[in-house]
Write an enzyme that holds these catalytic residues in place. Structure first.
Site, mmCIF file in Angstrom:
data_model
loop_
_atom_site.group_PDB
_atom_site.id
_atom_site.type_symbol
_atom_site.label_atom_id
_atom_site.label_comp_id
_atom_site.label_asym_id
_atom_site.label_seq_id
_atom_site.Cartn_x
_atom_site.Cartn_y
_atom_site.Cartn_z
ATOM 1 N N PRO A 128 40.593 44.390 39.490
ATOM 2 C CA PRO A 128 40.796 43.126 40.211
ATOM 3 C C PRO A 128 40.267 43.206 41.636
ATOM 4 O O PRO A 128 40.420 44.218 42.315
ATOM 5 C CB PRO A 128 42.322 42.956 40.200
ATOM 6 C CG PRO A 128 42.787 43.754 39.039
ATOM 7 C CD PRO A 128 41.851 44.916 38.948
ATOM 8 N N GLU A 129 39.624 42.125 42.071
ATOM 9 C CA GLU A 129 39.125 42.041 43.429
ATOM 10 C C GLU A 129 40.064 41.143 44.241
ATOM 11 O O GLU A 129 41.109 40.708 43.747
ATOM 12 C CB GLU A 129 37.692 41.517 43.407
ATOM 13 C CG GLU A 129 36.756 42.411 42.594
ATOM 14 C CD GLU A 129 35.312 41.925 42.574
ATOM 15 O OE1 GLU A 129 34.919 41.176 43.487
ATOM 16 O OE2 GLU A 129 34.585 42.305 41.641
#
Length: 283
Positions: free
Chosen positions: A2-3
């Site tokens: 996840p960013e």
């Protein structure tokens, strides 16, 4: 992994269930994930009020009334899932604890929050809130891309004489915190910059064009609930939807999304990561 938009989406989903609320108890169902859990973690969480729920880069930070902060890293496949407390009008049994529910927070009032991580690349830690900036995961992070300290003068100074590709420079967490592969590819396409260009070779106007593009892409992704490619889910189990707006990422051999461009999206590998770009309009 996840960013920033995915982590911010999770934080916003958790906020009503955690911020200002008491952790009645916590179940810690294994000794570690990516690293060992802090000593006596369940006991240190029990009875504490979550005074604030924040994000720093790709980490969720829960400030506690004890003066400690809980750091949560989702890793490759970590999910925070909320099971709302039963109500008189809509009584339902809470879902059974799943195999990969490694930490379960029982909030005062009956809400349950499960940290599920099939691959166990996530992490949690407890640290003193007052000295959190010296924590080994946080101390070298650059400014937040949506914050005021990330500005044109700062980015120009960081890029000056830098001989690394601009793609690598934007992914460097010491320069900008939270940017990842997906959103850097999209930003470079919007600014017509090739991922192969050396950061130090960019003109002042080109460097300046990166700032609004970064903020726009991240803001749009957050509003869409992030990007769900494999594992990302929001706290209610829903997918993110920004992947439907990708202009280049994961679109190898497809036409460039810019109406005025007749190029085709190409894929190259840079430092072990896929870079997607249009060689015709990105120079």
């Amino acid at each position: 992994m996840p960013e920033l938009p995915e982590v911010e989406t999770v934080r916003r989903g958790l906020q009503p269930a955690m911020e200002g609320r008491v952790i009645k108890s916590a179940d810690v169902n294994r000794p570690d994930l990516r690293w060992p859990f802090p000593q006596n973690m369940a006991q240190r969480l029990q009875g504490q009020t979550v005074t604030a729920l924040r994000r720093r880069s790709k980490y969720i930070l829960a400030d506690l009334s004890s003066g400690e902060t809980l750091l949560i890293h989702l890793g490759m496949s970590g999910r925070m899932q909320i099971d709302e407390a039963p109500t008189a009008n809509f009584h339902h049994e809470a879902p059974a604890t799943q195999k990969h529910d490694h930490v379960v927070f029982h909030m005062e009032g009956g809400t349950r929050i499960r940290f599920n991580d099939a691959r166990r690349f996530g992490a949690m830690d407890l640290m003193d809130t007052a000295t959190q900036d010296t924590h080994w995961l946080l101390e070298k992070l650059g400014p937040e891309p949506l914050g005021n300290s990330f500005n044109e003068a700062y980015l120009k100074a960081k890029f000056k004489n830098r001989n690394t590709p601009v793609k690598s420079a934007l992914l460097d967490q010491r320069i900008i915190a939270g940017l990842g592969n997906i959103y850097v590819c999209e930003v470079l396409h919007r600014t017509s910059i090739s991922p192969k260009r050396k950061a130090g070779s960019l003109s002042g106007p080109k460097v300046a064009s990166l700032l609004p593009a970064i903020r726009d892409v991240l803001t749009e992704a957050i509003e869409a609930g992030g990007s769900s490619l494999r594992d990302h889910r929001q706290t209610d189990g829903e997918l993110g939807y920004f992947q439907h707006n990708f202009a280049v990422y994961d679109r190898e051999d497809q036409p460039c999304a810019k109406a005025e461009c007749a190029g085709v999206v190409k894929r190259i590998v840079q430092s072990g990561r896929s870079s997607f770009y249009c060689a015709k309009c990105q120079r």
